[in-house]
Design a protein around this motif. Structure first.
Motif, PDB file in Angstrom:
ATOM      1  N   ALA A 230       0.865  -1.183   0.000  1.00 30.36           N
ATOM      2  CA  ALA A 230       0.000   0.000   0.000  1.00 30.36           C
ATOM      3  C   ALA A 230       0.904   1.237   0.000  1.00 30.36           C
ATOM      4  O   ALA A 230       1.463   1.611  -1.031  1.00 30.36           O
ATOM      5  N   ASP A 253      -2.674   0.630  -3.187  1.00 32.84           N
ATOM      6  CA  ASP A 253      -2.901   1.902  -2.501  1.00 32.84           C
ATOM      7  C   ASP A 253      -3.938   2.793  -3.165  1.00 32.84           C
ATOM      8  O   ASP A 253      -4.459   3.698  -2.532  1.00 32.84           O
ATOM      9  N   ALA A 273      -6.987   1.354   2.423  1.00 33.72           N
ATOM     10  CA  ALA A 273      -5.923   2.036   1.679  1.00 33.72           C
ATOM     11  C   ALA A 273      -5.945   3.552   1.873  1.00 33.72           C
ATOM     12  O   ALA A 273      -5.261   4.273   1.141  1.00 33.72           O
TER      13      ALA A 273
END
Ligand SMILES: Cc1cc2nc3c(=O)[nH]c(=O)nc-3n(C[C@H](O)[C@H](O)[C@H](O)COP(=O)(O)OP(=O)(O)OC[C@H]3O[C@@H](n4cnc5c(N)ncnc54)[C@H](O)[C@@H]3O)c2cc1C
Ligand code: FES
Ligand code: FES
Length: 486
Positions: A230, A253, A273
Motif C-alpha cells: 500500500a 494503494d 488504503a
C-alpha cells in the motif's frame, strides 16, 4: 494498463518513461537516475526526509493536494501515470520558488544536503488549501504554527544536521500565500490524474497495480506468494535496507474500494488504503481516540503514505493504530474472491507478525462499532516525540455512568508478540466506582498484563512500569482534582 500504453511519470511537467526500470527500484533512485539529483538519500528508511518530493494526490474533494512523500520508500512503478514535483521543479537558481527564497535569505541551509527535502515538505504546507493567516494564535501549542498558519508538524519528517531549526522555522513562518498565477496553486483546482493499471516486469520480478478490487483479488489468487503493498512505508524499508525482493508485488494503494469512509448507524467503516493523513481529514474528529493517535504516528511525511491496512496488515506488535482499534473493538473486513468475511481485531493476529488472513485475502476495511465510549486516551511512550516507533502504547476507552465504570476496553502495544487487550485490567475496572482506589488497584493489575521483553527500545521492567501509570494518568486527566502520586 491498455496494450501499447507506455508507463511513465510526469515529473516537473515532463513525461518520463519507466521502461527498463526494475520494479524494485524506489522513486528516489529512479529520479536521481534521471539526472534529478536534488532529492538525496540520507537514511533510505523514511527517517530523515532528504528524499522528499511532491505528488499530486486527491484533496478529499474534487481537487488536488500537493502531498510530500518519502521517495526512498515508494517503488518508482507505483507512480506510473502520476504527477511528481521535485525541488528542481519548484524553482531555478534564477527564479527561486518562495520557499527556496525564504530558506536562502533566512539562512535555512548550510551544507544543503537536507534542503531539497525540507523545501518539498515546506512547499506542501505552503500549498495547503486551508492554510490561513493566524496572527491571534493562542494556547499551549501556539508555537507549533506560525502567524501565516504554517504548521511546523509539516516538517516533522525532515532532519537537518548542521543549520539548526530556528532559521528553517523562520523561513516557514515568513511565507505568504501563493501568488494568483502560481502554477502549482492553480493545479490544485483540478482533480489529480486517476489511478492507472500498471504492469512492470524486470530482473527481480513484477510490480502490478490492479484497476479495481476484483482485479487485485484475481492477481492475488494467481500469485498467492505476492506481496501486497500500500503506502510502502514498511515494505520500502525492507527493500531499501534489508534487500527484500518479491517476485510479484501488487500495489493496492489506489484501489477505489479500499479508499472510502462510510458512516452508518451502527459502525464507521474505514477503507484500508486510506493514508493516516487522509483518515484524519475524512474522519474530521468523528473518532476522538484516533485523533489522539494521528499526531503521534511517525511524521507527516510517513502519514502521507502509511495506510490503515498496512498498519494492521504488517502485524507488528508495536504499531500505533492496533491498540486504539482494539480499544474501539474494531472488526477487520477481509475481501477474497468468495466475498467478505469479518474478524474481530482481537482475534486477527495469531502470533508475531502472523494473522488469520489467508493468502487470497486483502484487508478491505476496518469497522468501528458505534456508539463510541465517551472517555478515551492514547498514551504512546517513545524515545522521540515525532517519527519514532512506540516502546509501549496504551489505548483506553471507558463508559463511566453515574460514577461507575460500565465498560472498559484497553488495547496494548509493545508488551507481547501481538497487540493485545488488557482483559484482566478491564475486569478490574468494570462494575466498580471510577475512583482513585479502583484505578490504583486496576493499575496494579495492568502492570502485570502482557509478556514484555527487554529490547533496544526499552526494558521489560520499564514497559511494566509504564503500564502501571497509564490508568492513573487517564484519571488525572479526566478529574484533575483527583491527581494521585503514581
Ligand atoms: C520512519 C518511519 C516511522 C514510522 N513510525 C511509525 C509509528 O510511529 N507508528 C506506527 O504504527 N508505525 C510506524 N511506522 C511503520 C509504518 O509506517 C506503518 O506500519 C504503516 O501503517 C504501514 O502502512 P503502509 O501502507 O505503508 O504499509 P506497506 O508497507 O505498504 O505494507 C505493510 C505490510 O502490510 C501488508 N498490507 C498492506 N495493506 C494491506 C491490505 N490492505 N491487506 C492486507 N495486507 C496489507 C503488506 O503486505 C505488508 O506486509 C513507521 C515507518 C517508518 C519508515
Ligand atoms: S532518505 Fe531518509 S527519508 Fe528517505
Ligand atoms: S543544511 Fe546541512 S544537513 Fe541541513
Amino acid at each position: 494498463m491498455t496494450p501499447g500504453q507506455r508507463l511513465s511519470v510526469t515529473v516537473n511537467g515532463t513525461e518520463r518513461g519507466l521502461a527498463g526500470t526494475d520494479p524494485a527500484t524506489n522513486a528516489l533512485d529512479w529520479l536521481r537516475g534521471q539526472g534529478l539529483t536534488g532529492a538525496k538519500e540520507g537514511c533510505a528508511e523514511g527517517e530523515c526526509g532528504a528524499c522528499a518530493v511532491l505528488v499530486a494526490r486527491p484533496d478529499g474533494g474534487s481537487g488536488t493536494e500537493w502531498t510530500a512523500v518519502n521517495a526512498c520508500l515508494v517503488p518508482a512503478a507505483s507512480l506510473d501515470g502520476q504527477e511528481v514535483v521535485t525541488a528542481e521543479g519548484l524553482g531555478t537558481p534564477d527564479h527561486l520558488h518562495p520557499v527556496q527564497h525564504e530558506m536562502a535569505v533566512r539562512g535555512g541551509s548550510q551544507c544543503g544536503y537536507c534542503t531539497p527535502g525540507f523545501v518539498c515538505s515546506m512547499a506542501a504546507e505552503y500549498y495547503r488549501a486551508d492554510r490561513q493567516d493566524d496572527t491571534a494564535r493562542v494556547g499551549s501549542d501556539a508555537h507549533e504554527s506560525g502567524p501565516n498558519g504554517f504548521r511546523l508538524g509539516a516538517l516533522s519528517g525532515n532532519l537537518c544536521r548542521c543549520t539548526g531549526y530556528r532559521p528553517i522555522r523562520d523561513a516557514a513562518f515568513a511565507l505568504a500565500s501563493p501568488a494568483a498565477d502560481d502554477v502549482l496553486a492553480l493545479r490544485r483546482s483540478d482533480a489529480p490524474r486517476p489511478p492507472v493499471g500498471t504492469r512492470l516486469s524486470g530482473d527481480t520480478g513484477t510490480y502490478a497495480r490492479a484497476a479495481d478490487l476484483d482485479e487485485a483479488l484475481d492477481l492475488l489468487t494467481d500469485h498467492p506468494d505476492a506481496v501486497v503493498v500500500a503506502g510502502s512505508t514498511d515494505w520500502g524499508v525492507d527493500v531499501s535496507l534489508r534487500g527484500a525482493r518479491a517476485r510479484f508485488v501488487i500495489g493496492i494503494d489506489r484501489l477505489p474500494e479500499l479508499r472510502r469512509v462510510e458512516v452508518g448507524d451502527d459502525a464507521v467503516e474505514i477503507g484500508a488504503a486510506l493514508t493516516l493523513t487522509e483518515l484524519e481529514r475524512e474522519l474530521a474528529g468523528r473518532i476522538p481516540l484516533l485523533d489522539q493517535v494521528f499526531p503521534q504516528f511517525a511524521s507527516r511525511l510517513i502519514r502521507n503514505g502509511a495506510t490503515l491496512g498496512g498498519n494492521v496488515g504488517t502485524a507488528s506488535p508495536i504499531g500505533d493504530l492496533p491498540p486504539a482499534l482494539l480499544a474501539l473493538e474494531a472488526v477487520v473486513v477481509l475481501a477474497s474472491p468468495d466475498g467478505d468475511r469479518q474478524v474481530p481485531l482481537a482475534d486477527y493476529w495469531t502470533g508475531y507478525r502472523q494473522s488469520v488472513r489467508r493468502p487470497d485475502e486483502l484487508i478491505r476495511a476496518v469497522r468501528i462499532p458505534l456508539p463510541l465510549s465517551p472517555t478515551t486516551a492514547f498514551h504512546k511512550i517513545a524515545k522521540r516525540r515525532y517519527d519514532d516507533i512506540s516502546s509501549v502504547a496504551v489505548a483506553v476507552a471507558l463508559d463511566v455512568v453515574d460514577g461507575s465504570v460500565r465498560r472498559a476496553r484497553i488495547g496494548l502495544g509493545g508488551v507481547a508478540a501481538t497487540p493485545v487487550r488488557a482483559l484482566a485490567t478491564e475486569a478490574a475496572l468494570e462494575g466498580r466506582a471510577w475512583t482513585t482506589s479502583t484505578v490504583q488497584a486496576a493499575a496494579e493489575v495492568m502492570r502485570g498484563e502482557g509478556t514484555p521483553l527487554d529490547d533496544h527500545r526499552a526494558s521489560a521492567a520499564y514497559r511494566s512500569a509504564v503500564l502501571g501509570t497509564s490508568l492513573l494518568r487517564v484519571l488525572a486527566d479526566e478529574q484533575p482534582e483527583r491527581r494521585v502520586d503514581a
